[in-house]
Design a protein around this motif. Structure first.
Motif, PDB file in Angstrom:
ATOM      1  N   GLY A  20       0.848  -0.970  -0.064  1.00  0.00           N
ATOM      2  CA  GLY A  20      -0.193  -0.118  -0.234  1.00  0.00           C
ATOM      3  C   GLY A  20       0.820   1.379  -0.005  1.00  0.00           C
ATOM      4  O   GLY A  20       0.216   2.163   0.503  1.00  0.00           O
ATOM      5  N   ALA A  21       2.348   0.828  -0.415  1.00  0.00           N
ATOM      6  CA  ALA A  21       2.705   2.407  -0.233  1.00  0.00           C
ATOM      7  C   ALA A  21       3.030   2.597  -1.654  1.00  0.00           C
ATOM      8  O   ALA A  21       2.795   2.030  -2.914  1.00  0.00           O
ATOM      9  N   ARG A  22       3.503   3.926  -1.575  1.00  0.00           N
ATOM     10  CA  ARG A  22       3.541   5.038  -3.204  1.00  0.00           C
ATOM     11  C   ARG A  22       5.148   5.065  -3.281  1.00  0.00           C
ATOM     12  O   ARG A  22       5.678   5.383  -3.279  1.00  0.00           O
ATOM     13  N   LEU A  23       5.216   4.445  -4.487  1.00  0.00           N
ATOM     14  CA  LEU A  23       6.943   5.184  -4.976  1.00  0.00           C
ATOM     15  C   LEU A  23       7.073   5.984  -5.584  1.00  0.00           C
ATOM     16  O   LEU A  23       5.828   5.877  -7.183  1.00  0.00           O
ATOM     17  N   HIS A  24       8.202   6.718  -5.984  1.00  0.00           N
ATOM     18  CA  HIS A  24       7.880   8.181  -6.170  1.00  0.00           C
ATOM     19  C   HIS A  24       9.731   7.808  -6.753  1.00  0.00           C
ATOM     20  O   HIS A  24      10.260   7.475  -6.630  1.00  0.00           O
ATOM     21  N   LEU A  25      10.169   8.352  -8.067  1.00  0.00           N
ATOM     22  CA  LEU A  25      11.210   8.435  -8.647  1.00  0.00           C
ATOM     23  C   LEU A  25      11.762   9.963  -8.813  1.00  0.00           C
ATOM     24  O   LEU A  25      11.308  10.359  -9.659  1.00  0.00           O
ATOM     25  N   ASP A  26      12.935  10.287  -7.782  1.00  0.00           N
ATOM     26  CA  ASP A  26      12.527  11.806  -7.815  1.00  0.00           C
ATOM     27  C   ASP A  26      13.845  12.452  -8.355  1.00  0.00           C
ATOM     28  O   ASP A  26      15.015  11.225  -8.397  1.00  0.00           O
ATOM     29  N   HIS A  27      14.474  13.508  -8.446  1.00  0.00           N
ATOM     30  CA  HIS A  27      15.696  14.028  -9.054  1.00  0.00           C
ATOM     31  C   HIS A  27      16.037  13.251 -10.865  1.00  0.00           C
ATOM     32  O   HIS A  27      17.634  12.571 -10.394  1.00  0.00           O
ATOM     33  N   ARG A  28      14.832  12.517 -11.324  1.00  0.00           N
ATOM     34  CA  ARG A  28      15.884  11.828 -12.349  1.00  0.00           C
ATOM     35  C   ARG A  28      16.371  12.818 -13.578  1.00  0.00           C
ATOM     36  O   ARG A  28      16.062  13.151 -13.950  1.00  0.00           O
ATOM     37  N   PRO A  29      18.026  12.120 -13.884  1.00  0.00           N
ATOM     38  CA  PRO A  29      18.126  12.403 -14.838  1.00  0.00           C
ATOM     39  C   PRO A  29      18.114  12.368 -16.347  1.00  0.00           C
ATOM     40  O   PRO A  29      17.061  11.144 -16.133  1.00  0.00           O
ATOM     41  N   GLU A  30      18.602  12.581 -16.604  1.00  0.00           N
ATOM     42  CA  GLU A  30      18.582  12.327 -18.307  1.00  0.00           C
ATOM     43  C   GLU A  30      18.554  10.670 -18.917  1.00  0.00           C
ATOM     44  O   GLU A  30      17.400  10.350 -19.496  1.00  0.00           O
ATOM     45  N   VAL A  31      19.668  10.423 -18.485  1.00  0.00           N
ATOM     46  CA  VAL A  31      19.247   8.580 -18.703  1.00  0.00           C
ATOM     47  C   VAL A  31      17.809   7.524 -18.071  1.00  0.00           C
ATOM     48  O   VAL A  31      17.891   7.092 -18.939  1.00  0.00           O
ATOM     49  N   LEU A  32      17.818   7.836 -16.478  1.00  0.00           N
ATOM     50  CA  LEU A  32      16.549   7.546 -16.852  1.00  0.00           C
ATOM     51  C   LEU A  32      15.212   8.176 -17.052  1.00  0.00           C
ATOM     52  O   LEU A  32      14.620   7.043 -17.095  1.00  0.00           O
ATOM     53  N   GLU A  33      15.070   9.597 -17.715  1.00  0.00           N
ATOM     54  CA  GLU A  33      13.943  10.282 -18.158  1.00  0.00           C
ATOM     55  C   GLU A  33      13.409   8.739 -19.390  1.00  0.00           C
ATOM     56  O   GLU A  33      13.040   9.030 -20.096  1.00  0.00           O
TER      57      GLU A  33
END
Length: 128
Positions: A82-95
């Motif tokens: 029941g937790a929510r995942l956040h992908l913070d401060h994504r660099p261009e390679v991840l984007e």
């Protein structure tokens, strides 16, 4: 003979009430993704419930398909509790990987059984 250097990869884990924060640095790939997945799953199993898992990618330098697979597994495990995942401060390679595979909304959507209010917060932290 090829002289390959070991992959530089580190992460640090910090817990706050209801939130797990994991800072990821270096290359998230075949050799390192299991370590990240295991660490997150271990913290999800702790007694204190989590509502948010924040992965901070400000120091991520590389991501391959195995790294993406690790993110999908972490999403599955966070959703199961029941937790929510956040992908913070994504660099261009991840984007770029998230755009090519079209999984950003899937990975950062609300956990099953939660409301959808406040969904914009991932975008607010995305590029930090």
């Amino acid at each position: 003979m090829t002289n390959l250097h070991p992959t530089d990869f580190t992460f640090s884990v910090r817990r706050e009430p209801g939130t797990l924060i994991v800072r990821v640095a270096g290359e998230l790939d075949y050799d390192t993704s299991g370590d990240l997945t295991d660490a997150v799953v271990e913290h999800l199993a702790d007694a204190a419930p989590l509502h948010h898992v924040r992965l901070d990618f400000s120091e991520l330098t590389w991501l391959d398909s195995t790294g993406l697979s690790a993110l999908l597994m972490i999403h599955r495990r966070t959703s199961a509790v029941g937790a929510r995942l956040h992908l913070d401060h994504r660099p261009e390679v991840l984007e770029r990987m998230l755009r090519m595979t079209n999984v950003l909304e899937y990975l950062t959507g609300p956990a099953l059984g939660t409301d959808t209010k406040g969904r914009k917060e991932d975008d607010d932290f995305a590029r930090g």
